[in-house]
Design a protein around this motif. Structure first.
Motif, short mmCIF file in Angstrom:
data_model
loop_
_atom_site.label_atom_id
_atom_site.label_comp_id
_atom_site.label_asym_id
_atom_site.label_seq_id
_atom_site.Cartn_x
_atom_site.Cartn_y
_atom_site.Cartn_z
N VAL A 17 0.84 -1.20 0.00
CA VAL A 17 0.00 0.00 0.00
C VAL A 17 0.87 1.25 0.00
N ILE A 78 -4.36 -3.30 -6.92
CA ILE A 78 -3.87 -3.48 -5.56
C ILE A 78 -5.00 -3.86 -4.61
N MET A 82 -4.56 -7.20 -2.40
CA MET A 82 -4.43 -7.09 -0.95
C MET A 82 -5.61 -7.74 -0.24
#
Length: 244
Positions: A17, A78, A82
Motif C-alpha cells: 500500500v 492493488i 491485498m
C-alpha cells in the motif's frame, strides 16, 4: 507488557500500500517501464522495480524478480491483490510459520515472472505483437536505455503486481483446507476452496491458450500456482503435522 508484532501478511500489505501511494505522487516520463522523453507519466517504482526480461537479464537488474511483486498498476489491481492476501495469507502463514511463509511468497512471485517470460518466449501468448513498427519502438527504447543489442517486443513488456505470489498462497491454502467453503460476492456463489482453486487455474490456462486480454498476467499467475503446488507437494506432510 508484550508488544504485538506485525505478522508477515500484515507487513506485506502495508509495504504494498505504501509503495502504491508513494508511486502515485512520484512519477516521471516512461515507456514500457523505461525512462523516455515526452512519454506518459509512470510511477517511479514501475520504472525502477517492475520486472521485464530486458531490465532483469539483459541489463542485469536481477532484484526486479522480487521488487516487481510490490508494485501495482492501479487501484483495482492493488485492492484485489491485498484483499486476497488478507483473506488467504494468515491461514497459510500460521501453518508454515512466518519465515517459511515469506520465502514461499517471494519464490512463487519469482516463478510467476520467469514463467510469464518463458511462455512469451515460446510464443504461447502475445502481449505486444512482433510487428515491424512495434519492434522499432521497442529497440528505440532499448537503445535510449543504453543497450546496443536487438530486443524482441516480449522482452520489453513490464510485469508488476503481487498476483503470482498470492495465487501461490491461495493454492497452498487449498492444499491445506480443500473442503473449506468460501462465499464469493461476484458471482454470488459458495464453493469449496479446492473447486475455487481449480476454476482459477482453468481461467488462467484458457486466457493463455486463447491469447485473451492480460495473457501475460495470467501466465504469471499460472507460474505462481505451479510453484506453490510443487512446494506444497514437498512440504505437505510437515505442514499438515503442524496443523494437527
Amino acid at each position: 507488557m508484550n508488544e504485538r508484532k506485525l505478522s508477515v501478511t500484515q507487513a506485506l500489505i502495508i509495504i504494498n500500500v505504501v509503495v502504491f501511494l508513494v508511486g502515485l505522487m512520484v512519477q516521471r516520463e516512461a515507456l514500457l517501464g523505461i525512462p523516455f522523453p515526452q512519454a506518459p507519466k509512470t510511477s517511479i517504482f514501475e520504472i525502477t522495480c517492475a520486472y521485464s526480461w530486458f531490465t532483469c537479464f539483459l541489463e542485469g537488474q536481477l532484484w526486479r524478480l522480487v521488487t516487481y511483486q510490490f508494485v501495482h498498476a492501479n487501484f483495482g489491481h492493488i485492492l484485489f491483490n491485498m484483499w486476497a492476501l488478507y483473506f488467504f495469507g494468515p491461514a497459510v502463514e500460521y501453518a508454515m510459520g512466518a519465515r517459511r511463509f515469506l520465502v514461499f511468497y517471494l519464490v512463487c512471485g519469482v516463478a510467476g515472472a520467469l514463467f510469464s517470460s518463458l511462455l512469451a518466449g515460446m510464443n504461447l501468448y502475445t502481449t505486444l505483437p512482433d510487428l515491424p513498427q512495434n519492434e522499432l519502438i521497442c529497440n528505440q527504447i532499448a537503445a535510449f536505455a543504453g543497450y546496443d543489442g536487438y530486443v524482441r517486443c516480449w522482452e520489453m513488456i513490464p510485469l508488476v503486481g503481487a498476483s503470482a505470489s498470492i495465487y501461490g498462497v491461495m493454492v497452498a491454502c487449498a492444499f491445506m483446507y480443500p473442503d473449506v467453503s468460501i462465499s464469493l460476492i461476484i458471482p454470488p456463489v459458495t464453493l469449496r476452496l479446492r473447486t475455487f482453486a481449480l476454476i482459477i487455474i482453468g481461467i488462467a490456462s484458457a486466457t493463455i491458450l486463447f491469447n485473451l486480454s492480460n495473457a501475460g498476467g495470467e501466465a504469471g499467475h499460472l507460474g505462481g500456482i505451479i510453484m506453490g503446488a510443487l512446494i506444497m507437494l514437498g512440504w505437505r506432510y510437515r505442514i499438515m503435522n503442524r496443523l494437527r
